[in-house]
Design an enzyme around this catalytic site. Structure first.
Site, PDB file in Angstrom:
ATOM      1  N   CYS A  50      48.538  48.301  47.528  1.00  0.00           N
ATOM      2  CA  CYS A  50      49.362  47.170  47.105  1.00  0.00           C
ATOM      3  C   CYS A  50      50.232  47.545  45.905  1.00  0.00           C
ATOM      4  O   CYS A  50      51.144  46.818  45.558  1.00  0.00           O
ATOM      5  CB  CYS A  50      48.493  45.958  46.811  1.00  0.00           C
ATOM      6  SG  CYS A  50      47.147  46.298  45.737  1.00  0.00           S
ATOM      7  N   HIS A  99      51.047  64.748  40.433  1.00  0.00           N
ATOM      8  CA  HIS A  99      51.157  63.303  40.638  1.00  0.00           C
ATOM      9  C   HIS A  99      49.972  62.783  41.445  1.00  0.00           C
ATOM     10  O   HIS A  99      49.304  61.822  41.034  1.00  0.00           O
ATOM     11  CB  HIS A  99      52.475  62.975  41.351  1.00  0.00           C
ATOM     12  CG  HIS A  99      52.614  61.526  41.664  1.00  0.00           C
ATOM     13  ND1 HIS A  99      52.888  60.579  40.704  1.00  0.00           N
ATOM     14  CD2 HIS A  99      52.463  60.837  42.831  1.00  0.00           C
ATOM     15  CE1 HIS A  99      52.918  59.383  41.253  1.00  0.00           C
ATOM     16  NE2 HIS A  99      52.655  59.511  42.553  1.00  0.00           N
TER      17      HIS A  99
HETATM   18  N1  NAP Z   1      41.656  47.037  49.474  1.00  0.00           N
HETATM   19  C1  NAP Z   1      42.085  47.266  48.260  1.00  0.00           C
HETATM   20  O1  NAP Z   1      41.727  48.240  47.611  1.00  0.00           O
HETATM   21  C2  NAP Z   1      43.011  46.286  47.585  1.00  0.00           C
HETATM   22  C3  NAP Z   1      43.260  46.404  46.211  1.00  0.00           C
HETATM   23  C4  NAP Z   1      44.074  45.469  45.587  1.00  0.00           C
HETATM   24  C5  NAP Z   1      44.640  44.454  46.334  1.00  0.00           C
HETATM   25  N2  NAP Z   1      44.424  44.380  47.676  1.00  0.00           N
HETATM   26  C6  NAP Z   1      45.051  43.288  48.420  1.00  0.00           C
HETATM   27  O2  NAP Z   1      44.042  42.412  48.901  1.00  0.00           O
HETATM   28  C7  NAP Z   1      44.463  41.850  50.132  1.00  0.00           C
HETATM   29  C8  NAP Z   1      43.403  42.060  51.177  1.00  0.00           C
HETATM   30  O3  NAP Z   1      43.187  43.453  51.313  1.00  0.00           O
HETATM   31  P1  NAP Z   1      41.887  43.999  52.055  1.00  0.00           P
HETATM   32  O4  NAP Z   1      41.886  45.453  51.822  1.00  0.00           O
HETATM   33  O5  NAP Z   1      40.722  43.193  51.679  1.00  0.00           O
HETATM   34  O6  NAP Z   1      42.295  43.690  53.582  1.00  0.00           O
HETATM   35  P2  NAP Z   1      41.308  43.517  54.817  1.00  0.00           P
HETATM   36  O7  NAP Z   1      40.013  44.175  54.588  1.00  0.00           O
HETATM   37  O8  NAP Z   1      42.122  43.924  55.990  1.00  0.00           O
HETATM   38  O9  NAP Z   1      41.077  41.939  54.895  1.00  0.00           O
HETATM   39  C9  NAP Z   1      42.142  41.081  55.152  1.00  0.00           C
HETATM   40  C10 NAP Z   1      41.646  39.661  55.007  1.00  0.00           C
HETATM   41  O10 NAP Z   1      42.777  38.804  55.014  1.00  0.00           O
HETATM   42  C11 NAP Z   1      42.632  37.854  56.064  1.00  0.00           C
HETATM   43  N3  NAP Z   1      43.937  37.572  56.622  1.00  0.00           N
HETATM   44  C12 NAP Z   1      44.808  38.455  57.162  1.00  0.00           C
HETATM   45  N4  NAP Z   1      45.920  37.805  57.548  1.00  0.00           N
HETATM   46  C13 NAP Z   1      45.732  36.502  57.248  1.00  0.00           C
HETATM   47  C14 NAP Z   1      46.525  35.342  57.417  1.00  0.00           C
HETATM   48  N5  NAP Z   1      47.737  35.406  57.958  1.00  0.00           N
HETATM   49  N6  NAP Z   1      46.035  34.167  56.986  1.00  0.00           N
HETATM   50  C15 NAP Z   1      44.806  34.089  56.427  1.00  0.00           C
HETATM   51  N7  NAP Z   1      43.998  35.154  56.264  1.00  0.00           N
HETATM   52  C16 NAP Z   1      44.458  36.347  56.665  1.00  0.00           C
HETATM   53  C17 NAP Z   1      41.727  38.513  57.063  1.00  0.00           C
HETATM   54  O11 NAP Z   1      41.133  37.519  57.844  1.00  0.00           O
HETATM   55  P3  NAP Z   1      40.434  37.860  59.254  1.00  0.00           P
HETATM   56  O12 NAP Z   1      39.035  38.272  58.935  1.00  0.00           O
HETATM   57  O13 NAP Z   1      40.530  36.598  60.003  1.00  0.00           O
HETATM   58  O14 NAP Z   1      41.255  38.978  59.871  1.00  0.00           O
HETATM   59  C18 NAP Z   1      40.743  39.225  56.132  1.00  0.00           C
HETATM   60  O15 NAP Z   1      39.786  38.341  55.641  1.00  0.00           O
HETATM   61  C19 NAP Z   1      45.788  42.489  50.480  1.00  0.00           C
HETATM   62  O16 NAP Z   1      46.817  41.640  50.084  1.00  0.00           O
HETATM   63  C20 NAP Z   1      45.795  43.744  49.644  1.00  0.00           C
HETATM   64  O17 NAP Z   1      47.107  44.147  49.330  1.00  0.00           O
HETATM   65  C21 NAP Z   1      43.609  45.248  48.317  1.00  0.00           C
END
Ligand code: NAP
Length: 578
Positions: A50, A99
């Protein structure tokens, strides 16, 4: 061929550009293949989090490589090249290695020292391997970056310099209180059940919240996460709800952490405003405890309201206690027309700040029409001024903290999603504290840089030098192997010729002569091959391989086949390792 990285990150680009440039899973795969299809690139990997989008490639021409990778990034991110270019950075050869190693150690993270980046680098490597775009260089580089990152975490206190994003976010919500003290007994709503939400929920449980409600689009995942939380041994109570229940849960909880992969908003400013708004008087039944209808929160605390965050009724006039949002909006609109004066004394007590400029835009339902309003140009209109004043009049109970501006924090929200889940306009709702990726970036810029950061920088510098030396040494290896193969061939041919000319040699004599010839060849080659490896590992030593090939007239095809076999062995090894 040389390593090139072209990318943008939270350091080079504003969050709004990063949000728009974020790549879907499909776009990442297409970007990898298009990079390989592009003439200057032989290998490729994409690191997309992100906070950064970086394209790594093994290219043979610097300028053509930069032009090609920039164009591909623009194409696949959907942000026009002219707009993207000012935010792009380029690193080449040792600087590119430096980097990635710095990124792996968390030195380039928004929260310095955070460890999640290691998982993201591992994912980037896995995708490159899966799509067969990662060859010897990308494999070596990313695997070494993972080792360097782990080394930095194990040998220094970089973890202390920057905690995980969730912990850091909670600390920002807690402001001056220790997180554990702030979290104790609170109710939390976690929106999403993916990896980030799971981490957030686990962290909330660990720091001592009393209850966690998980809301997710897919019910199974929310239920599973709630089960894990209950079984975690932290004593937290957990339950799962669907997304439709979010508005209702907002009125019950004290903390919200949202991290979904949704591309649009999950919580609008209206949702949040409705959740922290006072309940309309007409909906209260005489003698009965007020309910929380449709997102409007009662001013009289319900018995189950957690300590420390409820709304104490003392000091509130009945007009304020029974204030209807639609009514307030209507009054404000009238007041705006009337030059900021309100006709009703009760409402005047609630609305201290005069309405500036135009009245708050009113939707057809009489609520403030905030959704879709550009947060950057949004001013504090009457509705929110009203809510802030109402909050200011509440008597905080023991444990209720106040914001820097003096308003009680009624609802604390942490938005870790990118693109954002919660409307940035929520920042302007009094009584609500929103911490999002953008405000985290600002906060971490002020975080004190620990001496550990210097220690990690030293580790990175040493590792970059070692990696460069190993790569340059590896570059000469196929040439040295080809030279030795050629020498062995010459020895075999000469022994065969001896067999023809002196067929009477017995077995022992023949073996002795063969050994002698081999020893002579080995001794002659030993010093130059050892020396050439040393020289080649030094900066600028790449030319020694060419010189060796030229001097011994080595077959370029033999050298290339040794390189390919070497790369295949490495890929096998890395596949086993990951
Ligand atoms: N992973 C990291 O290290 C990290 C770090 C900082 C920020 N982030 C941010 O955190 C967010 C989630 O990342 P993640 O890694 O946890 O992703 P993830 O494991 O793929 O989980 C995505 C989650 O979002 C839900 N979702 C997806 N599309 C949606 C929609 N249109 N409406 C409502 N819910 C929805 C999914 O629901 P379902 O279960 O129904 O698919 C799931 O619960 C992202 O925005 C990412 O940029 C992630």
């Amino acid at each position: 061929m040389s390593l090139l990285v072209v990318g943008l990150s939270h350091r080079s680009a504003p969050v709004s550009v990063l949000e728009r440039a974020s790549l879907s899973a499909d776009a990442k795969v297409k970007l990898l293949h298009d990079t390989l299809a592009a003439e200057p690139a032989a290998e490729a990997a994409v690191l997309a989090t992100c906070n950064r989008i970086e394209l790594y490639a093994d290219v043979d021409k610097f300028h053509a490589g930069v032009a090609e990778l920039s164009t591909l990034l623009a194409q696949h991110s959907g942000v026009a090249l002219e707009e993207l270019t000012p935010y792009l950075y380029v690193h080449y050869e040792d600087r590119a290695v430096h980097h990635l190693f710095s990124v792996a150690c968390g030195l380039d993270s928004m929260v310095v020292g955070e460890g999640q980046i290691l998982g993201q680098i591992k994912d980037a490597l896995a995708l490159g391997q899966e799509q067969h775009t990662a060859g010897r260089l990308i494999n070596d580089l990313f695997q070494q970056a993972l080792r360097v990152g782990k080394r930095a975490h194990s040998e220094t206190g970089i973890d202390r310099a920057g905690q995980s994003l969730v912990t850091f976010g909670l600390e920002q919500l807690a402001v001056h209180l220790p997180v554990g003290e702030w979290a104790a007994g609170k109710r939390a709503l976690v929106i999403g059940a993916g990896s980030m939400s799971s981490l957030a929920a686990a962290t909330l449980a660990r720091v001592g919240v009393a209850e966690i409600v998980v809301a997710n689009r897919t019910a199974d995942r929310a239920e599973r996460l709630a089960e894990i939380l209950v079984a975690s041994g932290t004593g937290v109570a957990a339950s799962a709800v669907g997304m439709a229940a979010v508005a209702d849960e907002l009125t019950r909880v004290d903390v919200v952490v949202s991290c979904t992969g949704a591309t649009g908003l999950v919580l609008s400013a209206d949702d949040v405003l409705a959740a922290v708004s006072p309940a309309p008087a007409g909906r209260e039944e005489a003698g009965a405890a007020p309910q929380a209808p449709q997102g409007l929160r009662p001013l009289t605390p319900a018995p189950q309201t957690p300590a420390g965050l409820d709304l104490a009724p003392a000091g509130l006039g009945s007009a304020a206690a029974g204030l209807d949002l639609a009514d307030v909006v209507a009054r404000l609109a009238a007041a705006a027309r009337d030059g900021g004066r309100l006709a009703d004394a009760g409402a005047a007590r609630t609305i201290a700040a005069p309405v500036e400029g135009d009245g708050c835009p009113v939707g057809p339902d009489g609520r403030s029409a905030l959704t879709g309003v550009d947060a950057n140009s949004l001013e504090l209109h009457g509705t929110w001024a009203d809510q802030g004043e109402a909050a200011a009049q509440r008597q905080p109970r023991r444990g209720t903290r106040t914001q820097a501006d003096g308003a009680a924090v009624r609802l604390a929200l942490l938005d870790l999603a990118m693109p954002r889940d919660i409307d940035a306009a929520v920042h302007r709702i009094p009584g609500v504290r929103l911490v999002d990726i953008e405000s985290l970036a600002e906060a971490s810029a002020d975080a004190p840089m620990a001496a550990d950061v210097d220690a990690v920088r030293a580790i990175v510098a040493g590792e970059v030098a070692a990696f460069g030396a190993a790569q340059r040494a590896a570059h000469i290896t196929p040439t040295v192997v080809a030279l030795r193969a050629m020498a062995a061939e010459v020895v075999a041919m000469e022994v065969a010729r001896l067999d023809g000319r002196v067929p009477d040699l017995d077995e022992r004599q023949r073996a002795e002569v063969t050994q002698t010839v081999r020893r002579v060849v080995d001794k002659l080659l030993h010093a130059p091959t050892v020396r050439v490896k040393q020289l080649a590992s030094e900066p600028g030593g790449a030319g020694y391989a060419d010189a060796l090939r030229e001097l011994f007239d080595l077959d370029p095809l033999t050298v290339a086949s040794v390189s390919r076999a070497d790369a295949a062995d490495k890929n096998d090894d890395s596949g086993r390792a990951s």
